[in-house]
Design a protein around this motif. Structure first.
Motif, PDB file in Angstrom:
ATOM      1  N   LEU A   1      -7.392   1.482  -6.011  1.00 57.01           N
ATOM      2  CA  LEU A   1      -8.275   1.293  -4.863  1.00 57.01           C
ATOM      3  C   LEU A   1      -7.881   0.026  -4.097  1.00 57.01           C
ATOM      4  CD1 LEU A   1     -11.707   2.247  -6.476  1.00 57.01           C
ATOM      5  CD2 LEU A   1     -10.590   3.458  -4.597  1.00 57.01           C
ATOM      6  N   GLU A   2      -7.586  -1.058  -4.844  1.00 54.16           N
ATOM      7  CA  GLU A   2      -7.136  -2.294  -4.190  1.00 54.16           C
ATOM      8  C   GLU A   2      -5.854  -2.040  -3.417  1.00 54.16           C
ATOM      9  OE1 GLU A   2      -6.735  -5.677  -6.756  1.00 54.16           O
ATOM     10  OE2 GLU A   2      -8.832  -6.228  -6.443  1.00 54.16           O
ATOM     11  N   GLY A   3      -4.961  -1.283  -4.055  1.00 53.93           N
ATOM     12  CA  GLY A   3      -3.686  -0.965  -3.403  1.00 53.93           C
ATOM     13  C   GLY A   3      -3.883  -0.163  -2.135  1.00 53.93           C
ATOM     14  N   ALA A   4      -4.985   0.592  -2.094  1.00 53.77           N
ATOM     15  CA  ALA A   4      -5.260   1.413  -0.902  1.00 53.77           C
ATOM     16  C   ALA A   4      -6.034   0.615   0.149  1.00 53.77           C
ATOM     17  CB  ALA A   4      -6.041   2.656  -1.296  1.00 53.77           C
ATOM     18  N   GLY A   5      -6.298  -0.673  -0.128  1.00 55.02           N
ATOM     19  CA  GLY A   5      -6.935  -1.527   0.881  1.00 55.02           C
ATOM     20  C   GLY A   5      -8.427  -1.755   0.691  1.00 55.02           C
ATOM     21  N   PHE A   6      -8.986  -1.293  -0.426  1.00 53.44           N
ATOM     22  CA  PHE A   6     -10.410  -1.516  -0.681  1.00 53.44           C
ATOM     23  C   PHE A   6     -10.631  -2.890  -1.321  1.00 53.44           C
ATOM     24  CE2 PHE A   6     -10.467   3.081  -0.377  1.00 53.44           C
ATOM     25  CZ  PHE A   6     -11.693   3.345   0.203  1.00 53.44           C
ATOM     26  N   LYS A   7     -11.770  -3.514  -0.996  1.00 51.31           N
ATOM     27  CA  LYS A   7     -12.225  -4.665  -1.767  1.00 51.31           C
ATOM     28  C   LYS A   7     -12.917  -4.083  -2.997  1.00 51.31           C
ATOM     29  CE  LYS A   7     -15.437  -8.500  -1.675  1.00 51.31           C
ATOM     30  NZ  LYS A   7     -16.556  -9.113  -0.957  1.00 51.31           N
ATOM     31  N   VAL A   8     -12.524  -4.551  -4.176  1.00 54.55           N
ATOM     32  CA  VAL A   8     -13.074  -3.970  -5.406  1.00 54.55           C
ATOM     33  C   VAL A   8     -13.858  -5.033  -6.182  1.00 54.55           C
ATOM     34  CG1 VAL A   8     -12.498  -2.910  -7.623  1.00 54.55           C
ATOM     35  CG2 VAL A   8     -11.229  -2.253  -5.566  1.00 54.55           C
TER      36      VAL A   8
ATOM     37  N   VAL B   1      -8.784 -10.280   7.728  1.00 54.08           N
ATOM     38  CA  VAL B   1      -8.302  -8.897   7.869  1.00 54.08           C
ATOM     39  C   VAL B   1      -9.354  -7.931   7.324  1.00 54.08           C
ATOM     40  CG1 VAL B   1      -6.586  -7.246   7.027  1.00 54.08           C
ATOM     41  CG2 VAL B   1      -5.887  -9.524   7.718  1.00 54.08           C
ATOM     42  N   GLU B   2      -9.635  -6.898   8.099  1.00 55.66           N
ATOM     43  CA  GLU B   2     -10.648  -5.926   7.674  1.00 55.66           C
ATOM     44  C   GLU B   2     -10.159  -5.093   6.501  1.00 55.66           C
ATOM     45  OE1 GLU B   2     -13.329  -3.894   9.549  1.00 55.66           O
ATOM     46  OE2 GLU B   2     -13.923  -5.551  10.852  1.00 55.66           O
ATOM     47  N   GLN B   3     -10.986  -4.993   5.480  1.00 52.20           N
ATOM     48  CA  GLN B   3     -10.679  -4.085   4.384  1.00 52.20           C
ATOM     49  C   GLN B   3     -11.044  -2.678   4.852  1.00 52.20           C
ATOM     50  OE1 GLN B   3     -10.002  -5.312   1.101  1.00 52.20           O
ATOM     51  NE2 GLN B   3     -10.331  -7.472   1.517  1.00 52.20           N
ATOM     52  N   VAL B   4     -10.497  -1.660   4.173  1.00 57.04           N
ATOM     53  CA  VAL B   4     -10.887  -0.300   4.573  1.00 57.04           C
ATOM     54  C   VAL B   4     -12.310   0.010   4.096  1.00 57.04           C
ATOM     55  CG1 VAL B   4      -8.536   0.599   4.611  1.00 57.04           C
ATOM     56  CG2 VAL B   4      -9.899   0.890   2.569  1.00 57.04           C
ATOM     57  N   GLY B   5     -12.785  -0.727   3.094  1.00 60.81           N
ATOM     58  CA  GLY B   5     -14.139  -0.518   2.586  1.00 60.81           C
ATOM     59  C   GLY B   5     -14.304  -1.301   1.298  1.00 60.81           C
TER      60      GLY B   5
ATOM     61  N   ILE C   1       0.831  -1.212   0.000  1.00 66.98           N
ATOM     62  CA  ILE C   1       0.000   0.000   0.000  1.00 66.98           C
ATOM     63  C   ILE C   1       0.870   1.268   0.000  1.00 66.98           C
ATOM     64  CG2 ILE C   1      -1.717   1.338   1.315  1.00 66.98           C
ATOM     65  CD1 ILE C   1      -3.148  -1.299   1.912  1.00 66.98           C
ATOM     66  N   PRO C   2       1.923   1.344   0.858  1.00 67.41           N
ATOM     67  CA  PRO C   2       2.765   2.546   0.779  1.00 67.41           C
ATOM     68  C   PRO C   2       3.402   2.728  -0.598  1.00 67.41           C
ATOM     69  CG  PRO C   2       3.217   1.343   2.808  1.00 67.41           C
ATOM     70  CD  PRO C   2       2.290   0.476   1.987  1.00 67.41           C
ATOM     71  N   ALA C   3       3.782   1.615  -1.257  1.00 65.21           N
ATOM     72  CA  ALA C   3       4.396   1.748  -2.588  1.00 65.21           C
ATOM     73  C   ALA C   3       3.379   2.309  -3.574  1.00 65.21           C
ATOM     74  CB  ALA C   3       4.924   0.392  -3.066  1.00 65.21           C
ATOM     75  N   MET C   4       2.143   1.795  -3.528  1.00 67.11           N
ATOM     76  CA  MET C   4       1.137   2.295  -4.470  1.00 67.11           C
ATOM     77  C   MET C   4       0.726   3.726  -4.132  1.00 67.11           C
ATOM     78  SD  MET C   4       0.845   0.185  -6.825  1.00 67.11           S
ATOM     79  CE  MET C   4      -0.562   0.697  -7.776  1.00 67.11           C
ATOM     80  N   THR C   5       0.750   4.072  -2.852  1.00 71.33           N
ATOM     81  CA  THR C   5       0.457   5.456  -2.464  1.00 71.33           C
ATOM     82  C   THR C   5       1.507   6.392  -3.058  1.00 71.33           C
ATOM     83  OG1 THR C   5      -0.491   4.643  -0.408  1.00 71.33           O
ATOM     84  CG2 THR C   5       0.040   6.978  -0.466  1.00 71.33           C
TER      85      THR C   5
ATOM     86  N   ALA D   1      -8.081   6.938  -5.244  1.00 71.75           N
ATOM     87  CA  ALA D   1      -7.928   6.115  -4.039  1.00 71.75           C
ATOM     88  C   ALA D   1      -7.979   6.996  -2.786  1.00 71.75           C
ATOM     89  CB  ALA D   1      -6.615   5.344  -4.108  1.00 71.75           C
ATOM     90  N   ARG D   2      -7.300   8.129  -2.868  1.00 72.73           N
ATOM     91  CA  ARG D   2      -7.284   9.045  -1.712  1.00 72.73           C
ATOM     92  C   ARG D   2      -8.690   9.583  -1.462  1.00 72.73           C
ATOM     93  NH1 ARG D   2      -5.909  13.955  -2.222  1.00 72.73           N
ATOM     94  NH2 ARG D   2      -4.752  13.681  -4.158  1.00 72.73           N
ATOM     95  N   HIS D   3      -9.356   9.929  -2.547  1.00 71.98           N
ATOM     96  CA  HIS D   3     -10.693  10.508  -2.428  1.00 71.98           C
ATOM     97  C   HIS D   3     -11.702   9.499  -1.872  1.00 71.98           C
ATOM     98  CE1 HIS D   3     -13.281  13.869  -3.256  1.00 71.98           C
ATOM     99  NE2 HIS D   3     -14.197  13.027  -3.698  1.00 71.98           N
ATOM    100  N   ALA D   4     -11.554   8.235  -2.282  1.00 74.66           N
ATOM    101  CA  ALA D   4     -12.470   7.199  -1.790  1.00 74.66           C
ATOM    102  C   ALA D   4     -12.361   7.086  -0.268  1.00 74.66           C
ATOM    103  CB  ALA D   4     -12.151   5.864  -2.453  1.00 74.66           C
ATOM    104  N   LYS D   5     -11.140   7.166   0.257  1.00 74.94           N
ATOM    105  CA  LYS D   5     -10.959   7.106   1.710  1.00 74.94           C
ATOM    106  C   LYS D   5     -11.631   8.301   2.386  1.00 74.94           C
ATOM    107  CE  LYS D   5      -6.918   4.213   2.331  1.00 74.94           C
ATOM    108  NZ  LYS D   5      -5.506   4.112   2.656  1.00 74.94           N
TER     109      LYS D   5
END
Ligand code: B1M
Length: 210
Positions: free
Chosen positions: A111-118, A84-88, A41-45, A201-205
């Protein structure tokens, strides 16, 4: 072998290395969750940030996304097992009448990289199919991509269909694509707009926090 090696492999878009380093790290006993949260996730961020400031371009973002997917192919089953809980969760699709999917796929990967289930409904997705997905998957966000000026109307039709089905308040709506603007998003009644995959991805969070 280290989390840093996975981070660098994803950042530089080296899919075989990302996968082999992920396997080595798992074999060494590091949890899938740590690899996801401290390397992928940090790499994709960082990829998204570099894209936003013009230091990376679409092809590089795609190869980083593929490298992340290579790592994720090993992590996904373990994350599911560990609960593990997804962020959303996000249902994504290209709207009715539109077959362009490169940008949509990029947004999905980020979005997947940011932890979302897509959940990807593909292209040419009808308003009814988006509506049905709310009942079927209970997503936090519906993400619609449109690349043609003509198909931006499908965004409006889909939001209207969600309203008519009484489901609009159950889900946030985020939209994007080359002809889509913040002004259009406001007029269409969307909750959010992002101009590119990195900021999507940032906006979705942010939408989840709102
Ligand atoms: Co088409 N096409 N195309 N096309 N195509 C465009 C979009 C066009 C601008 C080309 C042009 O005329 N200069 C033009 C649209 C004009 C308009 O309406 N304003 C056009 C046209 C006219 C057409 C056809 C009608 C051509 C024809 O048949 N006469 C036809 C329509 C088919 C249909 O959809 N029904 C058509 C077909 C095709 C191909 C199938 C050949 C192919 C698509 C292949 C595919 O996607 N698998 C194609 C392509 C490749 C393009 C261009 C060249 C490239 C699009 C692309 O992938 N860009 C495009 C011209 C261009 O954009 N320069 C063009 C790269 C991609 C990463 O960017 O998709 O913008 P993009 O996504 C970005 C952002 O927009 C944003 O993030 C992404 C990454 O940063 N984003 C979101 C996207 N979705 C988001 C969702 C979000 C947030 C951000 O939240 C949910």
């Amino acid at each position: 072998m280290s989390l840093e090696a996975i981070y660098n492999a994803v950042l530089s878009g080296n899919a075989p290395l990302a996968k082999s380093e992920t396997q080595a790290e798992l074999d060494a006993g590091t949890s899938a969750e740590s690899i996801l949260n401290e390397a992928c996730i940090p790499a994709m961020t960082e990829v998204g940030r570099l894209f936003e400031i013009g230091d990376k371009f679409v092809p590089e973002m795609l190869i980083s996304a593929r490298a992340m997917s290579a790592s994720m192919s090993l992590l996904k089953p373990l994350l599911a097992e560990a609960g593990v809980e997804q962020v959303g969760s996000v249902v994504i699709g290209t709207v009715a009448g539109d077959l362009h999917d490169i940008g949509k796929n990029l947004v999905g990967m980020m979005l997947e990289g940011a932890g979302f289930k897509v959940i990807d409904l593909g292209t040419d997705v009808s308003p009814q199919k988006f509506v049905d997905s709310v009942t079927e998957y209970s997503p936090d966000i519906i993400a619609m991509s449109a690349l043609l000026t003509t198909t931006t109307k499908s965004i409006i039709n889909t939001i209207e269909a969600l309203n008519e089905a009484g489901l609009r308040d159950k889900v946030k709506v985020m939209i994007g694509g080359a002809p889509v603007t913040q002004d259009f998003a406001d007029r269409a009644g969307a909750d959010g707009f992002a101009p590119d995959a990195g900021s999507a991805a940032r906006h979705a969070k942010q939408l989840l926090a709102a």
